[in-house]
Design an enzyme around this catalytic site. Structure first.
Site, short mmCIF file in Angstrom:
data_model
loop_
_atom_site.label_atom_id
_atom_site.label_comp_id
_atom_site.label_asym_id
_atom_site.label_seq_id
_atom_site.Cartn_x
_atom_site.Cartn_y
_atom_site.Cartn_z
N GLU A 72 0.75 -0.96 0.22
CA GLU A 72 -0.03 0.04 -0.33
C GLU A 72 0.94 1.22 0.11
OE1 GLU A 72 -0.56 -2.41 2.39
OE2 GLU A 72 -2.50 -3.51 0.74
N HIS A 91 -11.81 -5.93 8.12
CA HIS A 91 -12.35 -5.41 6.50
C HIS A 91 -13.68 -4.86 6.42
CE1 HIS A 91 -10.98 -8.89 6.03
NE2 HIS A 91 -10.70 -8.84 4.67
#
Lengths: 440, 565
Positions: free
Chosen positions: A173, A243
């Site tokens: 990322e 999530h």
């Protein structure tokens, strides 16, 4: 235990049995519970008042966290997505909240020509398609973006625009964020995708220390305004700790960033196009629960929704309610329930969280005198705290009741207990009633 | 910009062209043989004849005298005028014994770590998929500590100055001489930008229109590199002292790494974008950042391009394609990948535009950060044309390389990522230049990243907040300064060819010192930036909440004018 019950009066015994059943439900499998009840204790269950109301509680899908006397459970079909049954092979149920004004044209938007019925990922796909068509320097990259994306937001784009412009990156990322910054700093438009907002944290150094300060530290010689980082955020029903997060609070504490969260397909397309074309770096948070479940009429045209402006979804006189993202659907439902009790709510969608439109909220609160802010993220230092602090400073003498924050608890986002964790319409309705009560 | 600030008697570092001047001038600096020849009659020694003939082949505009007299050669049929310089003919003769020295040539190099790395004279950028060096990666070096170039067999080198007489500052002549003498490095010399004079005069070389030699010198890339290394050293010394006096808040020196700056910057093109860490001000200096601009940033005045928002030494200049430096380490490495990807797409879409690369500099400490690893992986996977330039200078603040990594430096990671790489001696300006030039070519041809690890030594402290005597032996620093210093090496090289002597060097050092002092005083005298620079450029347009906050601050300052004056 059941033998002992015989000695107690019939009514109390029934309540006791219900209580025991509840406890047993936590231990036993739901299927076993159903058989148990249907065979042995049919007589008892049938005699319960409003047994259907409590049956889901006993089976274990959802139990009311209020006492049975104040049971004002909403009149909706229980969503199967909240099940924690192991053998649940059913397809994901749609998000149980109907989109407001699903087919009627939205009075907030002027006519934008022909529309198509699109869900959120299709409308984002449309916006990305438009951006890649109109801007030759635009590129789209991230993990698994090439085949269409894990949420299908980038499907068919690689086939149309080529592998140089739509491509996978290695799994990093900070690399995605850094590459976006570098690409934009030499004049390109970089649309990076972080697969889940929960994984944006490796990129926090690049976002906070570099992206947000790029223009400022160079004396406006260099800028990375072409950066847009898109990432799915928010509760999804079964996401758990990693999530389901909404990291807007961390990001909004960074001067120099723009943080945007749409509430549905129609505004997502406009906001995403504005974000991509914005001359500042933007983090675009997409509520993932809405990807398939939210369906709206989305204009085919290339349109932009201005950043930094809140939207008043419905006008009201009694209480101002502020939210963003998927939370607005729960808030809309709470407003509908409140209107049945005669409370007129003004519902405002912030849309852009940084820089946020305090003027609209202030004007509204000066009219209504009451404010409720609601978000999924944990309540301590959530963005609701910023809204509450600013509003109490600007509108203290107009407030008739303390500002309410209805938000998630200060725990990591739980899996099984998600239904208790989320600030749903019931909690918000309670907050509305409380605020009306306090204002009397 | 006129840098000639002293009325200093010019040393006759140039060769006199006529017999008359040779005998009368008493400050000729040249090799001993030529001087001896000059002392004798002109016709007696062959060396003098050849010497004279050599100079008679010079173009006339280079034959001016120190005192401004023009000596125009008249074509004479008596004196044959060969078309080639005599050096070519001379070298065909076998070398005399005294011209060859058997001075010990080091075979291994170790600046700060205890690992000894073999030195090689062969520049080989190890491609991914090729056989990687077994064991320790070798260090490519062209010029030794003594200023002499290495022979391929690394056994002995030739004292060239005895063979090639010192000459006028003719870059092309020097280049051809070196090419003949060291055919092993022929390719590097011929393609080296350091031996190519500039088309236009460099604006920061001393300009003296009276001197024809000076008119040539202002286009002399090699002398510019030397002068800028000295300028950087002076700027570092003076601004470091300024911090100690409390005039600036912070400073970081570049002692010992000047060759990296000038060697690599001279191999790049202006359209290549530089992502620097913090110890690369020399690159900016080479590109044309003036001393005034350096000092403006350090003093954070109203002429600072960064508008007084960052600490000193965080330079940035869009016009010179140098990205603004930021303090977090390694973050620039991933950004360089993005910029290189943009250049890659530009090259694919627009063939007419000049191809560009991005080059990112970092130390061996920053090569441990996450951004380094992500960036290497991204660059190699996506195939971005860029150079990863690692300055391995032995220390990351106080952390020596033994505590930084266990492998063979940074370059051994390149094949693991699928990247080409080479290790060079960072104190040898020619080797660094050759490596960067070759890497740039390779990066553009193959559209792939190349890693260069330059071994050097950080002679100074990490910064003004550091006292390196607390964690390292000052003898080590002294040895680096006395033996392996890049400026010293360059100086020795130039002295071999008579291009520099004590007077000339003293003049350059004095000029640069005064220039730095003047720039510093001018920068210090300037006022600071305006208050609204605090609130602008956060976003491209000031949003309402910043307008509100700025108004609040102004009202506050007005109310408490006494406190803040």
């Amino acid at each position: 235990r059941l033998v002992v019950c015989n000695a107690i009066t019939k009514r109390r015994r029934h309540c006791l049995v219900a209580h025991l059943m509840l406890n047993l439900a936590n231990v036993l499998n739901a299927k076993m519970m159903a058989t148990l009840l249907s065979r042995r204790y049919k007589s008892i269950t049938l005699s319960f008042h409003n047994y259907q109301q409590h049956l889901p509680a006993i089976i274990g899908a959802r139990s009311s966290y209020y006492s049975s006397s104040a049971a004002a459970t909403p009149h909706y079909q229980e969503a199967a997505y909240n099940n924690n049954r192991d053998d649940d092979q059913s397809p994901p149920q749609p998000f149980p909240y109907e989109s407001y004004n699903p087919t009627n044209p939205d009075p907030n938007y002027p006519s934008l020509g022909p529309t198509s019925k699109l869900n959120l990922f299709q409308s984002i796909n449309s916006a990305l398609h438009t951006s890649l068509s109109t801007d030759p320097t635009a590129i789209l990259f991230g993990e698994d973006v090439a085949f269409g994306g894990v949420f299908r937001t980038s499907q068919n784009l690689r086939e149309e625009f080529g592998s140089q412009r739509v491509f996978n990156t290695p799994l990093s990322e900070n690399g995605i964020a850094g590459m976006a910054i570098g690409y934009a700093s030499v004049g390109g438009t970089a649309i990076g995708e972080i697969q889940f907002a929960d994984y944006i944290f490796p990129a926090i150094d690049q976002i906070v220390n570099e992206m947000a300060k790029f223009r400022y530290r160079s004396g406006n010689q260099w800028s990375c305004g072409g950066v847009t980082l898109r990432t799915p955020c928010g509760a999804v029903g079964h996401g758990g700790l990693y999530h389901s997060q909404s990291p807007e609070a961390y990001l909004c504490h960074t001067p120099g960033l723009v943080v945007v969260m749409p509430r549905g397909p129609r505004c997502a397309k406009g906001l995403l196009l504005s974000s991509i074309r914005c001359k500042d770096p933007v983090i675009f948070l997409e509520p993932k629960i809405l990807y398939r479940s939210a369906v709206e009429e989305v204009p085919d045209a290339d349109y932009e929704i201005p950043l930094g402006k809140a939207e008043i979804m419905q006008k009201g006189t009694d209480v101002t309610i502020v939210g963003w993202g998927a939370q607005l659907r729960r808030l809309q439902l709470a407003c509908d329930l409140a209107s049945k009790e005669g409370i007129s709510c003004e519902l405002i969608d912030l849309r852009t969280l940084l820089p946020w439109d305090s003027e609209t909220i202030i004007r509204s609160v000066k009219k209504t005198g009451k404010l409720i802010v609601s978000h999924e993220a944990p309540i301590t230092c959530g963005f609701g705290a910023e809204v509450a602090a600013t509003l109490q400073q600007e509108c203290f003498f107009h407030l008739e009741a303390p500002i309410q924050r209805v938000a998630g608890y200060d725990t990591p986002f739980p899996l099984v207990a998600e239904k208790y964790y989320l600030p749903d319409e019931t909690k918000n309705l309670d907050a509305i009633r409380k605020v009306m009560e306090l204002a009397k | 910009m006129m840098l000639r600030v002293l009325n200093y008697p010019k040393p006759a570092i140039r060769r006199c062209s006529s017999k008359k001047m040779r005998t009368s001038s008493s400050t000729i600096v040249c090799s001993s043989e030529a001087a001896a020849a000059a002392a004798t009659t002109a016709s007696s020694s062959i060396a003098a004849k050849q010497h004279h003939r050599q100079f008679s082949s010079l173009p006339h505009h280079l034959a001016r005298q120190n005192n401004g007299m023009v000596n125009i050669f008249v074509k004479s049929t008596k004196v044959p005028r060969p078309t080639l310089p005599k050096t070519f003919n001379r070298l065909k003769k076998p070398l005399k014994e005294e011209d060859v020295t058997t001075q010990h040539v080091p075979s291994h190099l170790s600046y700060a770590s205890n690992k000894r790395m073999p030195i090689t004279s062969e520049m080989r950028i190890v491609q991914p998929g090729e056989d990687t060096p077994s064991g320790i990666w070798p260090v490519f070096r062209m010029m030794d500590e003594s200023g002499n170039f290495r022979q391929p067999d690394n056994s002995r080198h030739i004292n060239v100055s005895k063979i090639i007489p010192p000459n006028h500052h003719d870059l092309l002549q020097l280049q051809s001489a070196l090419t003949i003498q060291y055919p092993h490095f022929k390719h590097h010399f011929l393609s080296s930008g350091l031996f190519q004079p500039s088309k236009n005069p460099y604006p920061d070389m001393p300009l003296n229109k009276e001197e024809a030699e000076a008119a040539d010198d202002v286009k002399n890339t090699l002398l510019r590199a030397h002068r800028q290394m000295i300028r950087l050293r002076k700027m570092d010394t003076i601004l470091h002292n300024a911090q100690r006096q409390g005039r600036i808040s912070f400073y970081m020196t570049h002692h010992g790494e000047e060759a990296i700056h000038m060697g690599s910057a001279s191999a790049l093109s202006p359209q290549d974008v530089i992502f620097a860490q913090y110890r690369e001000a020399g690159l900016l200096m080479w590109r044309g950042f003036t001393l005034e601009q350096f000092c403006n940033q350090c003093f954070s005045n109203d002429h600072d391009l960064g508008k007084g928002r960052q600490m000193p030494i965080h330079y940035g200049c869009r016009a010179l394609n140098y990205q603004t430096v930021s303090s977090p380490l390694g973050t620039q490495i991933t950004q360089a990948v993005g910029a290189a990807y943009k250049f890659k797409l530009d090259a694919m879409n627009n063939k007419e535009k000049e191809a560009a690369i991005s080059i990112v500099y970092f130390g061996e400490g920053a090569a441990s950060t996450i951004d380094f690893h992500s960036a290497c992986n991204f660059a190699a996977t996506l195939g971005t044309p860029m150079i990863f330039f690692c300055r391995n200078n032995g220390y990351a603040i106080s952390t020596p390389v033994e505590d930084q990594y266990a492998g063979d430096g940074i370059i051994s990671r390149a094949p693991g990522y699928g990247m080409a790489g080479i290790r060079v001696d960072g104190n040898d300006v020619f080797a660094v230049h050759a490596a960067v030039a070759e890497a740039r070519k390779l990066a553009l041809e193959t559209s792939a990243p190349v890693m260069i690890e330059a071994m050097t030594y950080r002679q100074g402290h990490h910064s003004t907040s550091d006292d390196s005597s607390r964690y390292r032996d000052m003898d080590e620093v002294q040895a680096a300064h006395d033996v392996t210093d890049p400026i010293l090496r360059m100086d020795k090289f130039l002295r071999h060819y008579g291009w520099m002597d004590d007077d000339a060097v003293a003049l350059i050092e004095d000029e640069e010192r005064v220039a730095v002092l003047r720039a510093m005083e001018a920068a210090e005298a300037r006022p600071g930036p305006k208050l609204d620079t605090m609130f602008t450029d956060v976003y491209h347009e000031k949003p309402p909440h910043l307008l509100r906050q700025e108004t609040e601050l102004r009202q506050h300052l007005k109310r408490h004018d006494i406190v803040y004056h």
